[in-house]
Each structure stands twice: as structure tokens, then as C-alpha cells.
Write a protein that holds these residues in place. Structure first.
Motif, PDB file in Angstrom:
ATOM      1  N   GLU A   1       0.836  -1.205   0.000  1.00 39.31           N
ATOM      2  CA  GLU A   1       0.000   0.000   0.000  1.00 39.31           C
ATOM      3  C   GLU A   1       0.876   1.264   0.000  1.00 39.31           C
ATOM      4  O   GLU A   1       0.611   2.234  -0.719  1.00 39.31           O
ATOM      5  CB  GLU A   1      -0.884  -0.039   1.265  1.00 39.31           C
ATOM      6  CG  GLU A   1      -1.822   1.137   1.432  1.00 39.31           C
ATOM      7  CD  GLU A   1      -2.846   1.230   0.304  1.00 39.31           C
ATOM      8  OE1 GLU A   1      -3.189   0.186  -0.288  1.00 39.31           O
ATOM      9  OE2 GLU A   1      -3.263   2.370   0.004  1.00 39.31           O
ATOM     10  N   HIS A   2       1.909   1.219   0.807  1.00 39.78           N
ATOM     11  CA  HIS A   2       2.876   2.330   0.892  1.00 39.78           C
ATOM     12  C   HIS A   2       3.503   2.612  -0.474  1.00 39.78           C
ATOM     13  O   HIS A   2       3.583   3.766  -0.912  1.00 39.78           O
ATOM     14  CB  HIS A   2       3.935   1.964   1.945  1.00 39.78           C
ATOM     15  CG  HIS A   2       5.317   2.486   1.733  1.00 39.78           C
ATOM     16  ND1 HIS A   2       5.682   3.792   2.011  1.00 39.78           N
ATOM     17  CD2 HIS A   2       6.459   1.868   1.288  1.00 39.78           C
ATOM     18  CE1 HIS A   2       6.980   3.953   1.752  1.00 39.78           C
ATOM     19  NE2 HIS A   2       7.473   2.817   1.314  1.00 39.78           N
ATOM     20  N   VAL A   3       3.895   1.557  -1.168  1.00 37.08           N
ATOM     21  CA  VAL A   3       4.527   1.734  -2.481  1.00 37.08           C
ATOM     22  C   VAL A   3       3.548   2.396  -3.440  1.00 37.08           C
ATOM     23  O   VAL A   3       3.878   3.367  -4.132  1.00 37.08           O
ATOM     24  CB  VAL A   3       5.005   0.376  -3.045  1.00 37.08           C
ATOM     25  CG1 VAL A   3       5.528   0.532  -4.470  1.00 37.08           C
ATOM     26  CG2 VAL A   3       6.075  -0.227  -2.130  1.00 37.08           C
TER      27      VAL A   3
ATOM     28  N   ALA B   1      10.209  12.214  -4.047  1.00 40.07           N
ATOM     29  CA  ALA B   1      10.014  11.193  -3.009  1.00 40.07           C
ATOM     30  C   ALA B   1       9.774   9.819  -3.632  1.00 40.07           C
ATOM     31  O   ALA B   1       8.982   9.680  -4.564  1.00 40.07           O
ATOM     32  CB  ALA B   1       8.845  11.578  -2.112  1.00 40.07           C
ATOM     33  N   LYS B   2      10.473   8.808  -3.123  1.00 45.25           N
ATOM     34  CA  LYS B   2      10.373   7.443  -3.652  1.00 45.25           C
ATOM     35  C   LYS B   2      10.113   6.467  -2.510  1.00 45.25           C
ATOM     36  O   LYS B   2      10.645   6.640  -1.414  1.00 45.25           O
ATOM     37  CB  LYS B   2      11.698   7.014  -4.298  1.00 45.25           C
ATOM     38  CG  LYS B   2      12.304   7.993  -5.278  1.00 45.25           C
ATOM     39  CD  LYS B   2      11.715   7.835  -6.657  1.00 45.25           C
ATOM     40  CE  LYS B   2      12.345   8.833  -7.628  1.00 45.25           C
ATOM     41  NZ  LYS B   2      11.426   9.214  -8.706  1.00 45.25           N
ATOM     42  N   PRO B   3       9.356   5.402  -2.786  1.00 48.60           N
ATOM     43  CA  PRO B   3       9.153   4.404  -1.742  1.00 48.60           C
ATOM     44  C   PRO B   3      10.336   3.443  -1.652  1.00 48.60           C
ATOM     45  O   PRO B   3      11.009   3.179  -2.647  1.00 48.60           O
ATOM     46  CB  PRO B   3       7.909   3.660  -2.215  1.00 48.60           C
ATOM     47  CG  PRO B   3       7.962   3.758  -3.712  1.00 48.60           C
ATOM     48  CD  PRO B   3       8.629   5.077  -4.026  1.00 48.60           C
ATOM     49  N   ALA B   4      10.575   2.926  -0.458  1.00 48.08           N
ATOM     50  CA  ALA B   4      11.547   1.861  -0.249  1.00 48.08           C
ATOM     51  C   ALA B   4      11.020   0.973   0.872  1.00 48.08           C
ATOM     52  O   ALA B   4      10.031   1.328   1.536  1.00 48.08           O
ATOM     53  CB  ALA B   4      12.911   2.442   0.110  1.00 48.08           C
ATOM     54  N   LEU B   5      11.655  -0.155   1.089  1.00 41.76           N
ATOM     55  CA  LEU B   5      11.199  -1.092   2.106  1.00 41.76           C
ATOM     56  C   LEU B   5      12.165  -1.083   3.275  1.00 41.76           C
ATOM     57  O   LEU B   5      13.379  -1.165   3.078  1.00 41.76           O
ATOM     58  CB  LEU B   5      11.099  -2.502   1.515  1.00 41.76           C
ATOM     59  CG  LEU B   5      10.144  -2.633   0.320  1.00 41.76           C
ATOM     60  CD1 LEU B   5      10.246  -4.026  -0.294  1.00 41.76           C
ATOM     61  CD2 LEU B   5       8.701  -2.331   0.749  1.00 41.76           C
ATOM     62  N   GLY B   6      11.620  -1.030   4.485  1.00 42.23           N
ATOM     63  CA  GLY B   6      12.474  -0.936   5.663  1.00 42.23           C
ATOM     64  C   GLY B   6      12.243  -2.022   6.695  1.00 42.23           C
ATOM     65  O   GLY B   6      11.822  -1.717   7.818  1.00 42.23           O
TER      66      GLY B   6
ATOM     67  N   LEU C   1      14.347  -0.273  -3.386  1.00 41.78           N
ATOM     68  CA  LEU C   1      15.477  -0.345  -2.474  1.00 41.78           C
ATOM     69  C   LEU C   1      15.016  -0.935  -1.143  1.00 41.78           C
ATOM     70  O   LEU C   1      13.869  -0.739  -0.737  1.00 41.78           O
ATOM     71  CB  LEU C   1      16.048   1.058  -2.210  1.00 41.78           C
ATOM     72  CG  LEU C   1      16.622   1.793  -3.430  1.00 41.78           C
ATOM     73  CD1 LEU C   1      16.968   3.230  -3.051  1.00 41.78           C
ATOM     74  CD2 LEU C   1      17.852   1.078  -3.974  1.00 41.78           C
ATOM     75  N   VAL C   2      15.930  -1.666  -0.493  1.00 45.62           N
ATOM     76  CA  VAL C   2      15.657  -2.223   0.834  1.00 45.62           C
ATOM     77  C   VAL C   2      16.652  -1.622   1.813  1.00 45.62           C
ATOM     78  O   VAL C   2      17.850  -1.542   1.531  1.00 45.62           O
ATOM     79  CB  VAL C   2      15.806  -3.766   0.832  1.00 45.62           C
ATOM     80  CG1 VAL C   2      15.613  -4.324   2.244  1.00 45.62           C
ATOM     81  CG2 VAL C   2      14.806  -4.383  -0.142  1.00 45.62           C
TER      82      VAL C   2
END
Lengths: 433, 433
Positions: free
Chosen positions: A162-164, A175-180, A205-206
Motif C-alpha cells: 500500500e505504501h509503495v 520522493a520514492k518508496p523503499a522497504l524498511g 530499495l531495501v
């Protein structure tokens, strides 16, 4: 798009490992550097950079930006008591609080010469909008953790997806999404495998905490019979797309795995020392093995200032101290960590002032006494060991003028402070400080 | 003498270990603080301090100020090679070079909120005049060393006496002479005994390097069969008049002797880490034993910036790291080290904003994003962990306005830079950098 001419720079540091060049002008067009040296022409904005050194803008590869809200809160306590205080307030955070905190952080970073931040937090849509408003590049790594509960894993992956979608559909320029995924001890193997799958599916990106303490390594051995980077390698999470905050307690084998995969380590020297974990990342070994090493400030709870100049100086000091060797890290290596290596970690063609590279340019004021003498041979050392946010004169991000003469041009600072004040009042009114 | 009113301060930190008070005004008269709180009246100079926090100005208890000339020179080399490079140029220093270097240092210190510097160097008359011109308090500890050569001892003591007369007869308002026997391994026992005698005869402060490395302790044992502070105690050089830079490698017995004598240790965390001596001063033990602990930047060769905020933050970080304890040093203890303890070391009634104390006042700008949130409970922590020279708004030294709105009022900076440029050209033109 606007054309900007940075005119009359006294010096140019085009690449962090090259000598400083005599000055000139830099022409910026369509978000990219168009010409360096003798540039001139029909320009929309002309910035006079006399007495300044132009260099690639700084990258802050690890922060929790909205934690400006917690700056100075519950200081002087042992680590676990402090963390408990933070968590009890963090549980109440709403999106508007995160926006307020991230706006202040974004302003501070821009005024400190930082073009780009890897921000691991939640309510990421508001954090993204805040950094976008300030005009710096935000990589929003949404914090994910299932605390090893199977019933939570799927929900976390849905939140991530959902965030992506939200960030990608919002029409942001930067602004770009990434996974944390938070860390080895807070994410189950299923969650980490899910993250790997999402990262490939959406080309993301992770960003993850790695080997920050001996305790996290102990937990990894207990869970998997392997050290942290070893199990991440087995899961497939070591790649050029992954960056890892801290990397303090790493074995030689883990360093080899990180290097082989082209992964990035983000060194956070202020945070390591402040949280008293006892260790300092082995930068010399990491660099010698070929790992891409970058710098982070960590959040303003554990780092306080969002200052990559400070991180750069302390990285050099800490490595000299650790190895008892005054030549432990070269000035050019530290400058690369603060600039070029950050862009590389993000897959951006940046960190170099030459035509075709992204126009993220910092102009440092050489008229301040702490930069004297401003001789070309000494400037790289002065940038690492003596520069501070007070020397930031001009910042261009992606071809947009964000800071000029030390003032932020993109947002109304007074209004931002008003919102921040409201957020702090709302969050902390019931807490005795 | 001029009366100054610091009006509308948003907050006042009157003593470093008290809570921050709600704001008000501070009236300064005849170099002293006359009123705090509701002050007003017929004033010569009124400074609006809205949005600022007034606190005691910072003290830099160890520097070699003129070494701004060497900032950034010959970086990236092992310690002995770097020292050799420095010494080969230092041998050529003339008084006008020292004046030029000290003027830049003085400006940098004033702009960083420092009212007072303990400066160990030579050509002290010119160094004194430079700090006097900038308007900050200079304690000129003339560097003394006979390298154990009996024929040199008397000459060094004559130089010292001449230095005292020159500085005292020059009619300076703030500059004072002090004695700077370099270290246990460069000064013979006769020289140290002579220093003690001069210090008593002329009522002078003594400033010396102490236990900076394991090597200096080894040398002390070899020469005297005792550790450094033990032999200094035997000679009679431990007293409330003596301050010692570094104090990294100290035994419990030495710490007890220093505490018993009322001596001061000057912690220089940046320098300790940069010179890679492997150690960090045991501040927790020193403070618990009752030693007066202060902060220094060391010279711009080994510390680069002349920044006591940086020293304060790194002192706290290093102690947390060393002891693996996030509560190793309290914020109030660090603030005392940066302010009150320095004035105490110098025998000045300062470091407190109350009537009758010397008017050395720093106003910190709370409108900068790195100071947010500026809540009274968090301000002490923000001063230690987040403030930087960029937040210095106003500096009053001995009742004179030296810095206002971040600009120096006492000297012509452009002219100072011209002289500095000439000195650097003269000194380094033959040296490849």
C-alpha cells in the motif's frame, strides 16, 4: 524546467577523490548538470558563488526524520529506560505529527547541505510530502516488523505494498518508496522473504538495521544458526539494492558477502557512540573489502543533529581512534562516503559535478574563519575536519534552488514551527519531562 | 564603562546545573552582570534577544590558537610524519605570523560563543594583542621546554619572566600571562621547579600537557620512577593554579592527587581521537573524585575547528562509548565543563548569570531547526547534543559586545584575512602541499 547558473564559484570539487579545481560556473538544466567551468547563457536564475566552493551535495543514508519531535527528550537515562520513554510516545504518533516532525528535519537537512535522505519511519505518505515540500530527495523506507508473529506477517506486507502504491501515485517529483524491514530480531524469515519478493516485483530499495549490537548477532545465531549477513544472503536480501544501517559487529565472512553482493553499509558514528553499544564500524576493513560505505545521522533521538559534516568528521576520528592510526582513513575516502557513495547506493547518477549527472550541488562558504586557510590543497581536509552546517551557503537539489545565502527558499519556516509546536504539545502534554 | 541591556531573552540558563528559567533581560554594567530578570534603565546599547537563550559564555581551556595557519596541512599522514611536517614550518614562525594566525582563531572562537581561551604558544605578545583586539579573554601560557639540557633551563626561565613583564606592562584589558611548561618529557626537573617558583612569585597560572599518551607516562617512570602527576605533586606543581591538558592515562592515585590539590583537567576529545593515541580521558572517574574537568579544542592542527560545542558533544559521546553506558555523563555535567568549570580554573568569578559575576554572556539562537523543539526541559540537552557555532547569536565578553546577530563587531575581518593570507604565503610558499 528552470535553468540555474552558479556563477563565480571560487573552487570546484567535481569528484571527492580529485584535487580541487580553480573555480568557474556551473550551468544546470532540466535537473541535470549541463556545463562546468566556462558556462554562461540565458539563465532563469543566477546565483553568485564568489568565495564559495561547489561540491556534490551530501547524502544522509540513515535517519528517522520525524524524530525531531523527540530531540532532547528523556536524555541522561540508561538505554532501555530511554527507549521505553520514546516508545510510549511513539505509539501515539499520527500522520500529522510525522509531517510536522519531518518538515523540521527536512529544513535542518537542507540547511546542512543534504540533498537526499533515506528515512526509515511510518506514516510514510506524510513524511514523503514533507520532504517533497522542502525540496530534498526522500527515500521513504517504511518500517516493517512482525515480531515473529505469523498472523502479522501478511498484514505487514500489505502495508508495504500500500505504501509503495501511495507514494508512487502521489505524483511526487523526488520522493520514492523503499522497504524498511526493521532488523533481524524484529522480522520473521517469512517477512524478510516477502520483502525480497516485493523489492524485486516493484524494483525497490531495501533498507535495514544490521549488526548494530552484539545482541542482534546473538539473536541471529539463536534463530538461524548463522550471523546476520549470512542469513540475509541466504534469503537473497544482499544486493546492490540493499543498504544496511550500522554494520558494527561483522565477521570477515559477512564483510565478504556484503562486498560480493554490492551492498551498502551506512555508518552512524554519533549514534553508535551515543547509544553506548561499545562498537565502531570497521570502515577500514569494509572499504578494503570493496563494500560501498556511506554515512548516516540516525534519528534526532540518538544523533540529535541531522548533520552529515559531523558524521564525516566523527567517522574519521573514530576510525583513527579504533585503529590507533592517524592515517586510518583518507580525506578523499571520507568525502566519498558523504557524497558519491550515497548516490551510488540509491542507483542515482550523482555525486559528481560533470555534465549529465543529477544537479545536487552544495556551495560551501569559504569566508568563514573555520575554513581558513582556503588553499586548494587544504580544502578537502577542511571539508571533512572543519566544515559545519554554518558554512552552507547554497543548495541545489535536482536542479531546484532550495537554499541560498543560508536561507531556505521552499517553505515558510515560521508556519512549519507553528505546526511542530502543536504536534509537540499534543504528544507530550501528558508526559513529565 | 558601557551599559548593555540584553532584552527579551526567551530563556535564561543562569547556572549550568539549574533548570532553564523563563526569559527576561540582563543588565550589564562595568564588565559585570548587574541585574537578571526584570532589568531595564538608561542603557548605552540595547540588544534584542527574542528567540534566544542566554547562558554563560564558553571557555576553551586548551588551544594553540595560531595554528590556524596549519589547519588542513599535511593531513592523512601517520602521526610522526605529520608532526615533522608541522615542526619544520613552525621553526620559521615570526611574531607577525602568530598575530595573523591568532586573529583568525580569535574571530572563530568569538563566533563560536567562546569568551576565553587558554592559549599555549610562543611569540605571546603578538598572540595576546590579537585576542585583545578580537575582544576575548586570552590566557597566554608561554610554551617552555629545555629538552633536559641544563644550559637551556635558565634561558627558558628568563624568557618566561620577560613574557610576564611584557604582557603585564602592555596595558591589556583582558590578556594575561601564564606559564606553559610543555610536558614531562620536554622539561627538566630544574625547569619545572623554576616554573613553580615563578608561578608563586608572580601569582601565575600554570598550564601543561599531562598523561596524553602511554609514552609520556613511560618516560616519567623512566626519569623519576614515578608517574606524571606524582612527580608534579612532589615538585609542588599541583595546585588550584594549575590546569593540565589531556589527562588520558591517569592512575587512581594520580586522580586523587589532582583532586586533592584542586587542579584542573582539560579534556580534548577531538584531539585525542584524531591523533589516535588510543585513549579517552576517564571523565567519570575524574568528576567522581572531585577533579575540576573542563574542555579544550586543542590547536587547529589536531582539532581543526575551535568549537567547544563540538568538544562538549564528543566528550559526552566518548564517555558513553568508553563506559558502554548511555548515562555515563549528565547533560548538566557537560555544560559545567564547557562553562563554569573553565572560569573556576582561571580563578574568575564567572560562568554564572547572576549579579556580581563577570559579564561573559552567550545568546544561542533557538530559531534554528537543529534547536527544535525549544522546550525549557529539552534545552540543556539541545545545547550539549545539538547546538553548533551556527547557533551563536550574541556574545558579550567582560561587558563588551563582541558578536551580534552572528557578526563580529570588533575587528575588520577582511583585513585580518589579508594578513593571514600573507602569513600563509610566506610560510608555505616553499612547501609542496
Amino acid at each position: 524546467m528552470t535553468r540555474i547558473l552558479l556563477r563565480n564559484c571560487s573552487y570546484i570539487l567535481a569528484r571527492p577523490d580529485e584535487p580541487v579545481r580553480p573555480g568557474g560556473s556551473i550551468l544546470i538544466e532540466d535537473g541535470l548538470i549541463a556545463e562546468v567551468g566556462e558556462a554562461s547563457g540565458k539563465d532563469d536564475i543566477v546565483v553568485d558563488c564568489e568565495g564559495g566552493l561547489a561540491m556534490p551535495a551530501l547524502v544522509n543514508m540513515h535517519t528517522h526524520a520525524a524524530m525531531t519531535l523527540f530531540r532532547g527528550y528523556s536524555e541522561d537515562k540508561p538505554l532501555m529506560e530511554w527507549l521505553f520513554d520514546i516508545w510510549s510516545v511513539e505509539a501515539k504518533l499520527k500522520p500529522w505529527h510525522v509531517r510536522a516532525g519531518t518538515l523540521v528535519a527536512g529544513i535542518e537537512m537542507a540547511l546542512s547541505g543534504i540533498s537526499t535522505a533515506m528515512d526509515m519511519y511510518f506514516h510514510t505518505a506524510e513524511a514523503a510530502r514533507a520532504l517533497e515540500d522542502v525540496g530534498i530527495r526522500g527515500y521513504l523506507a517504511i518500517g516493517l516488523f512482525d515480531f515473529m508473529r505469523e498472523d502479522e506477517t501478511e498484514r505487514q506486507l500489505k502495508i508495504a505494498e500500500e505504501h509503495v502504491r501511495t507514494i508512487r501515485n502521489a505524483g511526487f517529483e523526488l520522493a520514492k518508496p523503499a522497504l524498511g524491514p526493521h532488523a533481524i530480531y524484529t522480522c520473521s524469515r517469512s517477512l524478510l522473504e516477502g520483502v525480497k519478493e516485493l523489492s524485486e516485483r516493484y524494483n525497490l530499495l531495501v533498507h535495514m538495521h544490521l549488526a548494530e549490537t552484539t545482541e542482534s548477532q546473538r539473536k541471529s545465531l539463536e534463530l538461524y544458526g548463522m550471523r546476520e549477513a549470512e542469513i540475509l544472503n541466504e534469503i537473497g536480501l544482499l544486493s546492490t539494492r540493499s543498504s544496511f544501517a550500522h554494520g558494527v559487529y561483522l565477521s570477515e565472512r559477512e564483510i565478504g558477502l556484503l562486498a560480493g553482493a554490492g551492498s551498502t553499509i551506512v555508518h552512524n558514528p554519533v549514534s553508535n557512540m551515543k547509544l553506548a553499544t561499545g562498537g565502531i564500524s570497521p570502515l577500514r576493513s569494509l572499504i578494503d573489502a570493496g563494500v560501498n560505505v556511506t554515512l548516516g545521522t540516525d534519528g534526532p533521538g540518538s544523533g540529535n543533529r541531522l548533520d552529515v559534516f559531523e558524521a564525516a568528521k566523527l567517522a574519521a576520528l573514530a576510525q583513527r581512534h579504533l585503529l590507533r592510526n592517524a592515517a586510518a582513513l583518507r580525506v578523499s575516502e571520507v568525502l566519498r562516503m558523504a557524497t558519491t557513495n550515497g548516490y551510488r547506493a540509491l542507483g542515482l547518477k550523482g555525486g559528481v559535478l560533470e555534465p549529465g549527472y543529477v544537479a545536487d550541488v552544495l556551495v560551501v562558504d569559504l569566508k568563514a574563519p573555520n575554513m581558513w586557510p582556503p588553499r586548494p590543497e587544504r580544502l578537502p581536509s577542511n571539508l571533512v575536519y572543519s566544515a559545519s552546517p554554518s558554512n552552507v551557503k547554497t543548495l541545489v537539489v535536482n536542479g531546484r534552488l532550495v537554499v541560498d545565502e543560508g536561507r531556505i527558499l521552499t517553505v515558510d519556516v515560521e508556519k512549519v514551527y507553528e505546526g511542530f509546536e502543536r504536534a509537540v504539545m499534543d504528544l507530550f502534554s501528558e508526559h513529565v519531562e
